[in-house]
Enzyme design. Structure first.
Site, short mmCIF file in Angstrom:
data_model
loop_
_atom_site.label_atom_id
_atom_site.label_comp_id
_atom_site.label_asym_id
_atom_site.label_seq_id
_atom_site.Cartn_x
_atom_site.Cartn_y
_atom_site.Cartn_z
N TRP A 1 -9.57 14.94 -37.13
CA TRP A 1 -9.20 15.81 -36.16
C TRP A 1 -7.39 15.77 -36.02
CZ3 TRP A 1 -6.00 14.05 -32.06
CH2 TRP A 1 -5.62 15.62 -30.51
N HIS A 2 -7.03 14.70 -35.95
CA HIS A 2 -5.41 15.03 -35.90
C HIS A 2 -4.23 15.47 -37.24
CE1 HIS A 2 -5.47 10.91 -33.42
NE2 HIS A 2 -4.41 11.35 -33.37
N GLY A 3 -5.13 16.30 -38.03
CA GLY A 3 -4.76 16.54 -39.27
C GLY A 3 -5.97 17.07 -40.31
N GLY B 1 -12.21 11.41 -36.33
CA GLY B 1 -10.59 11.02 -35.33
C GLY B 1 -9.60 11.06 -36.41
#
Length: 475
Positions: free
Chosen positions: A326-328, A323
Site C-alpha cells: 500500500w505504501h508504494g 500494508g
C-alpha cells in the site's frame, strides 16, 4: 500546495475568513467543498474531477445498499463499489508494477519482454481517500452505519482538504456527524489548532528537513551508499528514522490543526511511537489511522487472532505485506511490510515464551529491561526503514555497507543546533509520555504561551533549509 508553503498559508487564511464569515452552516459546507476541490486542483484539475466523480458513485452505491434490498443485491453493489475504488487504485498506482513483474517473468521464460510502460500521473493521496471510501461502503453494507443522505456532507468527508492527500485516514462515523452539526467559532479550539499546526511546522521544517542532509547521501535516488563510510551510512539510517517520523507526524499535526481551526476534529495519528517497548506497541502508536484500518478491514476478516498460532502468524504476514505494498508499488515496500509482519510474529511467540517464565518477565518489566526493549524496538524499526524506498537494490547495498567496516575521511559532523533539536525532541516525547506536560500546561500563563508560539514559528523559519522539501508520503 504544501502545508509548509506560503501558498497554503494564503489559501488557508482566505478559506478560514470566508468560512467563519458565512452566516449559515450549509453555506460553510459548500465553502469547504469548493476550497477542497480548489486545493486538489492545484495539482491537477482532471484528477480533482476524477476524485469527485468516484465520490458520487460511492454515495449512490451506499444509498442503494442502505435501502431494504436482497442480500445478494447489496453484495453486488458492494462489489461494484470495491471494484471501482480498487480498480482505479491498481491502475494509477500499481499498473506499471504489475507490468514490470510480467516483463521479468517473460524475460525469465525466454519470451518477448516488449511490454510497454504506461504514462500515468498518480493522483495525490489516492491510497488514503480510497481506503476511506472502502471503509465507508463496507460499514454501510454490514449495517454498522447508515448511508449518508446528504451528498455535500459525504463529498466533504472524502474531499476535506486537511486530510485529503496524506491522511489521517478518516472514518465516516467520526466525520459525518461533525459535517451535519452547525459550527460556532471558539477561541479555545482555535488555540488548539494553532498549537497543533505550529508543532507540526516545527517538526517538518526545523527537524525533518534538516535531517535530509544526513539521510539523502544514503537514501536519495542519485546517492551511492557504497562510496560512504560505515559511520556515514549508520548516521544516515538513524537520521532517516528521525526524518520520517517528524515529517509524517508533522504533516498529521498540521492537518489536525487546520481542521480544528475550521471546527472539525481529526483522529490523532502518532503517539510517541519511538518510545514503544515492542513492535506491536509501535504499530499501535505509529500511523494509527492506517494500522487500525488494516486491523479492522483486513486482519480481522482474515481471522484475526482467532485460531492457532500459525494461522495468526499467516494473518499478520498477509496484512503487513499488503500494508507494505500500500505504501508504494515496489518490491522494497513489499519486503518492508514482510519484515514488520515477521517481527510481529516473533514478538507474539516471545511474549508467550516470557509469560511462562516469571523471572524473565519480571526482569523485562524493570526500568533497565524497559529501556532495553525501547532501544531494541527503535533499532529494528530503523533497520526496517532501509527498505522504505523505491529501490530494493539500494536498500541491500545500504544494509551491506552498514555491516561491512569502511572508513572515509569525509565524515559529516552534525551541527550542534541539530543535535540540540534531536535532544529536545526526545525530551518532549518523554514529557508527553510521563504525563508531566499535562499537569504543567494548564498552569502556563497565556502571555507566556503566546511568546512560546511566536518563538516556535521563528525557530522553524530560521532553521528551515533554503529550499523546501516535499513531504515523504507525497512521494
Amino acid at each position: 500546495m504544501f502545508f509548509n508553503s506560503q501558498a497554503y498559508l494564503i489559501f488557508f487564511v482566505i478559506v478560514f475568513t470566508v468560512y467563519w464569515l458565512s452566516p449559515w452552516h450549509r453555506l460553510r459546507v459548500y465553502v469547504l467543498l469548493a476550497a477542497s476541490f480548489t486545493f486538489y486542483a492545484f495539482w491537477s484539475k482532471h484528477l480533482a474531477l476524477l476524485v469527485a466523480s468516484t465520490t458520487v458513485f460511492d454515495y449512490l452505491f451506499a444509498r442503494a445498499m442502505d435501502a431494504n434490498r436482497p442480500r445478494w443485491l447489496r453484495r453486488l453493489l458492494l462489489g461494484a463499489s470495491l471494484t471501482i475504488n480498487l480498480g482505479l487504485l491498481c491502475y494509477f498506482k500499481y499498473a506499471n508494477f504489475f507490468l514490470d513483474a510480467l516483463r521479468e517473468s517473460l524475460r525469465a521464460a525466454g519470451g518477448s519482454s516488449n511490454v510497454p510502460y504506461l504514462e500515468v500521473m498518480i493522483p495525490f493521496g489516492i491510497s488514503f481517500y480510497t481506503f476511506e471510501a472502502i471503509s465507508y461502503t463496507i460499514d454501510v453494507y454490514s449495517r454498522k452505519i447508515r448511508a449518508e443522505r446528504n451528498l455535500p456532507n459525504f463529498m466533504l468527508f472524502i474531499l476535506f482538504f486537511p486530510h485529503l492527500v496524506a491522511g489521517p485516514i478518516v472514518r465516516a462515523r467520526d466525520f459525518l456527524s461533525q459535517a451535519a452539526k452547525p459550527k460556532r467559532f471558539r477561541w479555545l479550539r482555535f488555540q488548539v489548532g494553532i498549537e497543533y499546526f505550529l508543532i507540526g511546522l516545527f517538526k517538518k521544517m526545523a527537524i525533518a528537513d534538516n535531517m535530509i542532509r544526513f539521510s539523502d547521501p544514503v537514501f536519495a535516488a542519485s546517492a551511492d551508499p557504497s562510496a560512504l563510510s560505515t559511520f556515514q551510512v549508520w548516521l544516515g539510517v538513524f537520521a532517516f528514522a528521525i526524518r520520517i517520523y517528524c515529517d509524517f507526524s508533522g504533516y498529521s499535526d498540521m492537518a489536525i490543526g487546520s481542521a480544528h481551526m475550521l471546527g472539525y476534529k481529526l483522529s490523532i495519528n502518532f503517539r510517541q511511537p519511538y518510545l514503544s517497548k515492542n513492535i506491536a506497541e509501535f504499530w499501535r502508536r505509529w500511523h494509527i489511522s492506517l494500522s487500525s484500518w488494516l486491523r479492522d478491514y483486513l486482519f480481522i476478516p482474515l481471522g484475526g487472532s482467532r485460531g492457532s498460532r500459525w494461522l495468526v502468524a499467516r494473518n499478520l504476514l498477509i496484512t503487513m505485506t499488503l500494508g507494505g505494498l500500500w505504501h508504494g508499488a515496489n518490491w522494497s515496500f513489499v519486503v518492508w511490510g514482510l519484515l514488520h509482519g515477521s517481527l510481529l510474529v516473533i514478538h507474539r511467540f516471545f511474549r508467550d515464551f516470557a509469560v511462562n517464565r516469571p523471572r524473565l518477565d519480571a526482569l523485562l518489566q524493570t526500568w533497565l529491561g524497559t529501556l532495553l526493549r525501547i532501544s531494541l524496538t527503535f533499532f529494528v524499526v530503523s533497520l526496517c526503514w532501509i527498505f522504505f524506498q523505491p529501490s530494493l537494490t539500494r536498500a541491500l547495498v545500504i544494509l551491506h555497507q552498514m555491516f561491512t567496516p569502511a572508513i572515509s575521511v569525509s565524515v559529516p559532523v552534525m551541527g550542534l543546533q541539530i543535535g540540540y533539536l534531536v535532544v529536545l525532541l526526545a525530551v518532549a516525547q518523554v514529557l508527553l509520555m510521563s504525563g508531566i506536560w499535562k499537569r504543567v500546561y494548564p498552569r502556563i500563563p497565556a502571555p507566556a504561551l503566546g511568546i512560546c508560539y511566536a518563538l516556535l514559528l521563528i525557530v522553524s523559519l530560521i532553521l528551515a533549509p533554503d529550499t523546501g522539501k516535499t513531504f515523504i508520503y507525497f512521494q
